[in-house]
Design an enzyme around this catalytic site. Structure first.
Site, PDB file in Angstrom:
ATOM      1  N   GLU A 128       0.826  -1.208   0.000  1.00 39.98           N
ATOM      2  CA  GLU A 128       0.000   0.000   0.000  1.00 39.98           C
ATOM      3  C   GLU A 128       0.861   1.258   0.000  1.00 39.98           C
ATOM      4  O   GLU A 128       0.526   2.253  -0.650  1.00 39.98           O
ATOM      5  CB  GLU A 128      -0.941  -0.012   1.208  1.00 39.98           C
ATOM      6  CG  GLU A 128      -1.955  -1.150   1.209  1.00 39.98           C
ATOM      7  CD  GLU A 128      -2.810  -1.162  -0.051  1.00 39.98           C
ATOM      8  OE1 GLU A 128      -3.182  -0.069  -0.535  1.00 39.98           O
ATOM      9  OE2 GLU A 128      -3.082  -2.257  -0.570  1.00 39.98           O
ATOM     10  N   HIS A 131       1.830   2.497  -3.445  1.00 42.50           N
ATOM     11  CA  HIS A 131       0.945   3.407  -4.162  1.00 42.50           C
ATOM     12  C   HIS A 131       1.323   4.862  -3.876  1.00 42.50           C
ATOM     13  O   HIS A 131       1.307   5.709  -4.773  1.00 42.50           O
ATOM     14  CB  HIS A 131      -0.508   3.176  -3.735  1.00 42.50           C
ATOM     15  CG  HIS A 131      -1.128   1.952  -4.343  1.00 42.50           C
ATOM     16  ND1 HIS A 131      -1.214   1.760  -5.699  1.00 42.50           N
ATOM     17  CD2 HIS A 131      -1.705   0.863  -3.774  1.00 42.50           C
ATOM     18  CE1 HIS A 131      -1.817   0.604  -5.950  1.00 42.50           C
ATOM     19  NE2 HIS A 131      -2.121   0.045  -4.796  1.00 42.50           N
ATOM     20  N   GLU A 176      -0.539  -2.322  -9.681  1.00 44.54           N
ATOM     21  CA  GLU A 176      -0.352  -3.310  -8.629  1.00 44.54           C
ATOM     22  C   GLU A 176       0.996  -4.018  -8.750  1.00 44.54           C
ATOM     23  O   GLU A 176       1.575  -4.422  -7.743  1.00 44.54           O
ATOM     24  CB  GLU A 176      -1.482  -4.342  -8.666  1.00 44.54           C
ATOM     25  CG  GLU A 176      -2.858  -3.785  -8.307  1.00 44.54           C
ATOM     26  CD  GLU A 176      -2.917  -3.232  -6.902  1.00 44.54           C
ATOM     27  OE1 GLU A 176      -2.302  -3.831  -5.996  1.00 44.54           O
ATOM     28  OE2 GLU A 176      -3.567  -2.192  -6.702  1.00 44.54           O
TER      29      GLU A 176
END
Length: 288
Positions: A128, A131, A176
């Site tokens: 995460e 990102h 991703e």
């Protein structure tokens, strides 16, 4: 002792598919500016209030072991730690929202913690953080609104045409791959990241520890054989068109391959970049 990647830049590990898909989105006239206007400070405040009211804010005083995992991952990736929330939810998941970069936050579902080890949770947190490190920002928020927040703000979903949704989902699948690489840079063991993907595919609290990673990776060969036929290739395209993430077995294979690359080894072995007295890396770069 894990390598601290001081001075790490997003382009040091960004996946080529992510770079191409992001470039394609940026070529859409006015998308970034328009969406930042629509999803401006009001949206940031909305999600903050929703999180603070209905989730657990992780801190040094609240589930400190999770807070330490966040600090560890942030330190390795050389990024400021965002707020981390724990939300009661039976679907194992984690997601990040960052609209203007001022109030980025991460949410982890309780069910995810039930099937992962601490090392694997740290890898999820690092994914995460990837990102944020790659500044996926407004595009990530839009994609997550489509798939995560339409029940909260259903009218926002109608702002995007179906073609735009498809393009955003394609971008998210590509992004991703970069974030999986960020997870590996923190875990510094490909089996940890691959195990996360396996457990997200078919894990449960009673079965997670019994799954075989070797057997899971053998499925890649069976899947890839299907692409050798026209009908198999068409079915694979249909299967992935509306997914928010690449197929888990392909993500696991990509991580296995990248872990053997010279790029990955060079990142872990290179000399650390020193800071000057103002706290900036040589070269003037610092995340946010």
């Amino acid at each position: 002792m894990k390598t601290q990647l001081i001075g790490l830049k997003a382009d040091d590990f960004r996946h080529p598919l992510d770079l191409q898909a992001t470039t394609n989105l940026k070529q859409l006239p006015g998308l970034d500016i328009a969406m930042r206007g629509i999803l401006g400070s009001v949206a940031e405040d909305f999600f903050y209030l929703n999180n603070i009211a209905s989730s657990i804010l992780i801190s040094e005083r609240q589930l400190p072991h999770l807070h330490q995992l966040l600090l560890n991952a942030s330190s390795i990736l050389d990024i400021d730690a965002p707020q981390l929330y724990l939300k009661q939810n039976p679907v194992p998941n984690a997601y990040t929202l960052a609209i203007r970069g001022k109030k980025p936050f991460m949410v982890i579902h309780t069910s995810l913690l039930e099937i992962l080890t601490d090392e694997e949770v740290e890898a999820v947190i690092a994914h995460e953080l990837g990102h944020l490190k790659c500044e996926h920002g407004v595009y990530l928020t839009l994609a997550n609104l489509i798939v995560l927040a339409t029940n909260l703000l259903p009218s926002w979903g109608s702002l995007l045409a179906q073609s735009m949704q498809n393009q955003l989902l394609q971008w998210l699948r590509c992004a991703e791959f970069s974030c999986d690489r960020a997870a590996l840079l923190v875990a510094q063991d490909p089996k940890i990241v691959m195990s996360v993907l396996m457990k997200l595919t078919g894990g449960s609290p009673s079965l997670a520890s019994k799954l075989s990673l070797d057997a899971f990776m053998e499925q890649v060969k069976d899947y890839q054989q299907m692409s050798n036929t026209d009908i198999g290739e068409m079915l694979q395209d249909m299967q992935t068109a509306q997914l928010t993430h690449p197929l888990p077995i392909l993500r696991a294979k990509a991580i296995e391959s990248w872990s053997r690359s010279s790029t990955y080894y060079d990142l872990l072995e290179r000399e650390k970049v020193s800071y000057n007295s103002q706290g900036h890396t040589k070269g003037g770069w610092r995340n946010w």
